[in-house]
Design a protein around this motif. Structure first.
Motif, PDB file in Angstrom:
ATOM      1  N   ASN A 294       1.043  -1.540   0.415  1.00 26.02           N
ATOM      2  CA  ASN A 294       0.141   0.297   0.332  1.00 26.02           C
ATOM      3  C   ASN A 294       0.652   0.842  -0.024  1.00 26.02           C
ATOM      4  N   LYS A 295       2.270   1.353  -0.721  1.00 22.20           N
ATOM      5  CA  LYS A 295       2.931   2.433  -0.346  1.00 22.20           C
ATOM      6  C   LYS A 295       3.634   2.026  -1.756  1.00 22.20           C
ATOM      7  N   LYS A 296       4.620   3.314  -1.702  1.00 23.07           N
ATOM      8  CA  LYS A 296       4.994   4.026  -2.962  1.00 23.07           C
ATOM      9  C   LYS A 296       6.635   2.416  -2.708  1.00 23.07           C
ATOM     10  N   ILE A 297       6.930   1.344  -3.374  1.00 19.09           N
ATOM     11  CA  ILE A 297       8.050   1.140  -3.233  1.00 19.09           C
ATOM     12  C   ILE A 297       8.590   0.868  -4.353  1.00 19.09           C
ATOM     13  N   ALA A 298       9.883   0.248  -4.464  1.00 14.44           N
ATOM     14  CA  ALA A 298      10.898   0.462  -5.618  1.00 14.44           C
ATOM     15  C   ALA A 298      11.463  -0.794  -5.443  1.00 14.44           C
ATOM     16  N   VAL A 299      12.241  -1.485  -6.360  1.00 10.61           N
ATOM     17  CA  VAL A 299      13.861  -2.699  -6.368  1.00 10.61           C
ATOM     18  C   VAL A 299      14.543  -2.007  -5.102  1.00 10.61           C
ATOM     19  N   LYS A 300      14.682  -0.913  -5.124  1.00 12.35           N
ATOM     20  CA  LYS A 300      15.815  -0.188  -4.341  1.00 12.35           C
ATOM     21  C   LYS A 300      15.413   0.408  -2.789  1.00 12.35           C
ATOM     22  N   ASP A 301      14.442  -0.610  -2.819  1.00 17.04           N
ATOM     23  CA  ASP A 301      13.978  -0.356  -1.383  1.00 17.04           C
ATOM     24  C   ASP A 301      13.751  -1.691  -0.599  1.00 17.04           C
ATOM     25  N   VAL A 302      13.532  -2.411  -2.094  1.00 17.46           N
ATOM     26  CA  VAL A 302      13.513  -4.260  -2.195  1.00 17.46           C
ATOM     27  C   VAL A 302      15.660  -4.632  -1.227  1.00 17.46           C
ATOM     28  N   MET A 303      16.061  -3.573  -1.843  1.00 21.39           N
ATOM     29  CA  MET A 303      17.379  -4.623  -1.772  1.00 21.39           C
ATOM     30  C   MET A 303      18.054  -3.968  -0.624  1.00 21.39           C
ATOM     31  N   LYS A 304      17.507  -2.766   0.372  1.00 24.50           N
ATOM     32  CA  LYS A 304      17.661  -2.333   1.308  1.00 24.50           C
ATOM     33  C   LYS A 304      17.394  -3.135   2.390  1.00 24.50           C
ATOM     34  N   GLU A 305      16.887  -4.003   2.419  1.00 20.72           N
ATOM     35  CA  GLU A 305      15.886  -5.360   3.616  1.00 20.72           C
ATOM     36  C   GLU A 305      16.746  -6.587   3.128  1.00 20.72           C
TER      37      GLU A 305
END
Length: 341
Positions: A294-305
């Motif tokens: 429900n948020k604006k996420i991109a591949v870069k956000d996944v990479m941080k995890e």
């Protein structure tokens, strides 16, 4: 038209059914609807309920009836009766039932697409809606070639609907090979499974992935993680039931078929936000995506995890899910928008 409804209004099924009935009523003359809890029916007995309905002037009744109750009493007193599936279907009166085999098959397809090899079912014994969901789920798993890796916990009696023996259940959960995909016969039992897993430290959805039925939003959000569930077209079933009742009241001798509710789709939540993989980094990535749809996420956000380079993450992610991270996020965003619509 006067309609008496005898059902458990602590569950969303009853309210969805009633919503469909009210939707039909608004297109016709206003109906008078009275709600009666099953506990009151039990205290009155079936003869007492018939007398109550006659005194109130009921034209029809929808109810959760026990198999030993003489439902033909309603017709003999000029009242149309429709049974809501509880333990067994009736032959004397129409039933509000569902494609339970198809629901089980839908659950199996959801898990098979995620690459699971181990499957289990958690439900009641000798109850039509649980038995047939079990059969549909089991047969679909067998057809996919995983029949030897199928496990079932069906020791519960329907009279223990609001209680489960945690010790026996947790022993069973510990014994299952992991990762395992479990279909619960309904959302209440899915909630119990999540509670039992949490009590013994089983990781969800990495080790155990759980799916329920009926998409009761309140029940599905009670536990952590939230429960994935199959949405059944209950509201439309309520509409069709009202139309059937109106037809039967005007034509008492009319032969009719059961109202059959259809499974529509799997509503994904965190309890199945995983794939059958031992790759913890991919599990983290998938879980993060589902928690933040429900948020604006991109591949870069996944990479941080995760502790992987983008190239390695993309390669391993696609080998497990069959899609790139961008495709996976976009696909689930579209499903989320469709659900909202």
């Amino acid at each position: 038209m006067r309609l008496l409804i005898i059902t458990d209004f602590t569950e969303s099924f009853a309210y969805k059914l009633l919503k469909g009935i009210v939707s039909y009523c608004r297109e016709k003359e206003q109906w008078e609807i009275c709600r009666m809890p099953p506990s009151y029916k039990k205290s009155l007995g079936i003869h007492g309920v018939v007398e109550w309905a006659k005194n109130w002037g009921a034209d029809a009744v929808i109810g959760q009836f026990d198999v030993d109750e003489d439902v033909s009493l309603f017709a003999r007193n000029g009242i149309v009766a429709v049974a809501q599936d509880y333990v067994r279907r009736f032959t004397e009166i129409p039933n509000i039932t569902a494609d339970y085999f198809g629901t089980g098959h839908m659950a199996a397809d959801h898990f098979i697409e995620k690459g699971f090899k181990n499957y289990a079912f958690f439900g009641f014994r000798d109850v039509c809606w649980s038995d047939e969901r079990y059969e549909g789920f089991r047969k679909a798993v067998e057809q996919a070639g995983y029949g030897a890796n199928f496990y079932a916990y069906r020791m519960q009696d329907i009279n223990t609907l609001w209680y489960y023996e945690r010790g026996k259940l947790t022993d069973w959960l510990r014994s299952l090979p992991k990762p395992v995909a479990i279909m619960a016969c309904d959302d209440n039992q899915g909630s119990n499974l999540i509670d039992a897993c949490n009590s013994i430290g089983i990781k969800m959805p990495a080790e155990v992935s759980i799916l329920g039925v009926d998409n009761d939003e309140m029940v599905c959000s009670l536990n952590t993680p939230s429960l994935t569930s199959i949405h059944v077209d209950i509201e439309n079933g309520g509409y069709k039931t009202a139309a059937l009742i109106e037809k039967l009241v005007g034509n008492p001798g009319l032969k009719v078929e059961d109202i059959i509710l259809k499974p529509v789709k799997v509503v994904g939540r965190i309890s199945t936000a995983s794939y059958a993989t031992n790759d913890e980094q991919i599990q983290k990535a998938v879980k993060f995506i589902h928690q933040n749809l429900n948020k604006k996420i991109a591949v870069k956000d996944v990479m941080k995890e995760v502790a992987l380079s983008r190239r390695l993450l993309e390669r391993r992610f696609k080998s497990v899910t069959g899609e790139s991270i961008y495709q996976y996020i976009s696909g689930f965003k579209v499903k989320l928008f469709a659900d909202l619509l």
